[in-house]
Design an enzyme around this catalytic site. Structure first.
Site, PDB file in Angstrom:
ATOM      1  N   ALA A  38       0.803  -1.212   0.000  1.00 47.63           N
ATOM      2  CA  ALA A  38       0.000   0.000   0.000  1.00 47.63           C
ATOM      3  C   ALA A  38       0.842   1.271   0.000  1.00 47.63           C
ATOM      4  CB  ALA A  38      -0.921   0.015   1.215  1.00 47.63           C
ATOM      5  N   LYS A  39       2.108   1.158   0.375  1.00 46.65           N
ATOM      6  CA  LYS A  39       3.048   2.287   0.408  1.00 46.65           C
ATOM      7  C   LYS A  39       2.450   3.467   1.173  1.00 46.65           C
ATOM      8  CE  LYS A  39       5.265   0.820  -3.877  1.00 46.65           C
ATOM      9  NZ  LYS A  39       4.425  -0.366  -4.181  1.00 46.65           N
ATOM     10  N   ARG A  40       1.906   3.186   2.344  1.00 46.32           N
ATOM     11  CA  ARG A  40       1.195   4.182   3.136  1.00 46.32           C
ATOM     12  C   ARG A  40       2.151   5.062   3.935  1.00 46.32           C
ATOM     13  NH1 ARG A  40      -3.072   3.667   0.101  1.00 46.32           N
ATOM     14  NH2 ARG A  40      -4.761   2.334   0.856  1.00 46.32           N
TER      15      ARG A  40
END
Length: 271
Positions: free
Chosen positions: A94-96
């Site tokens: 998700a590369k949050r």
């Protein structure tokens, strides 16, 4: 069970460093699945059933679900893995990240809503924004460091201090500052094997999530030789499109298994 313990056990059991990316594109999944009530979940379920004994993890890229309002099928996919193959961990790609109070909500999304075992995060906003993730001691926190895209050089290669590039500083902070709970991993791409070897020298015991093998064309031998640790492991080598789209016909799951087995065995040649 802690993510890294779970990963170590399944890596040994399945003799595998292969991670299959479950990134279904509605335009590419076999046509006969479109008649299913939940075609994405039906596709994923078949791929999982066919490959679960060949992998060390599954990675799910959120965009392939949220773009088509398929978040429910994302959640069902993770539940299915946990219920049927609980030894196999799931990475939410998700590369949050954001300011800390918002990051805390991304933590809830990743681990409470979707029940993932690990999540990818972006370190650009610094230590305080990572802290809500790092506090999840049983979960894997996978920090972007050297990514697989060609444009990664635009920023990640910039010399910041003492002639060292940005990715070096990210790795250095991951090793010496952020890994206090022993739950940090790094994304280091197979498409940059020299950098992979450099970061391995800096982080001899850290696990790397390694994209770039398969459709992106990275060399498997160079990837393994440059990224492996002293125990013949230390890598989660992701391959998605080459495996899940090995066939667009009704034999897609069987062909995915063949592609996954071939990739796993190629990786193991050089361990």
């Amino acid at each position: 069970m802690k993510f890294l313990d779970q990963l170590a056990e399944i890596t040994k059991k399945n003799n595998s460093l292969l991670c299959v990316g479950l990134d279904p594109d509605l335009e590419k999944i076999p046509a006969h699945l479109h008649s299913e009530k939940e075609p994405v979940f039906a596709f994923n379920r078949s791929i999982i059933d066919a490959t679960h004994d060949l992998v060390c993890a599954y990675k799910i890229q959120v965009a392939f679900y949220s773009a088509f309002a398929k978040e429910q099928e994302l959640a069902e996919t993770i539940i299915y893995i946990h219920e049927h193959y609980p030894q196999v961990p799931v990475i939410l790609d998700a590369k949050r990240n954001d300011i800390s109070n918002t990051a805390a909500l991304y933590v809830k999304e990743s681990f409470d809503r979707y029940k993932a075992d690990a999540v990818t995060v972006n370190p650009f906003m610094g230590s305080d924004s990572l802290q809500p993730f790092l506090e999840q001691k049983d979960k894997g926190i996978i920090i972007l460091c050297r990514t697989s895209n060609a444009g990664a050089k635009d920023l990640q290669d910039l010399n910041i201090v003492d002639g060292k590039p940005l990715y070096w500083h990210i790795a250095n902070k991951a090793v010496h500052l952020w890994n206090r709970n022993g739950n940090v991993l790094l994304v280091i791409s197979a498409t940059y094997p020299e950098e992979l070897a450099e970061v391995r020298a800096m982080a001899p015991n850290m696990i790397f999530l390694v994209p770039g093998v398969g459709a992106q064309g990275a060399d498997i031998e160079a990837t393994v030789r440059n990224g492996i640790n002293s125990h013949g492991a230390g890598m989660i080598i992701n391959s998605g499109r080459k495996i899940i789209y090995a066939s667009k016909e009704k034999d897609f799951a069987a062909e995915a298994r063949k592609a996954a087995e071939q990739t796993r065995d190629q990786i193991n040649q050089f361990r």
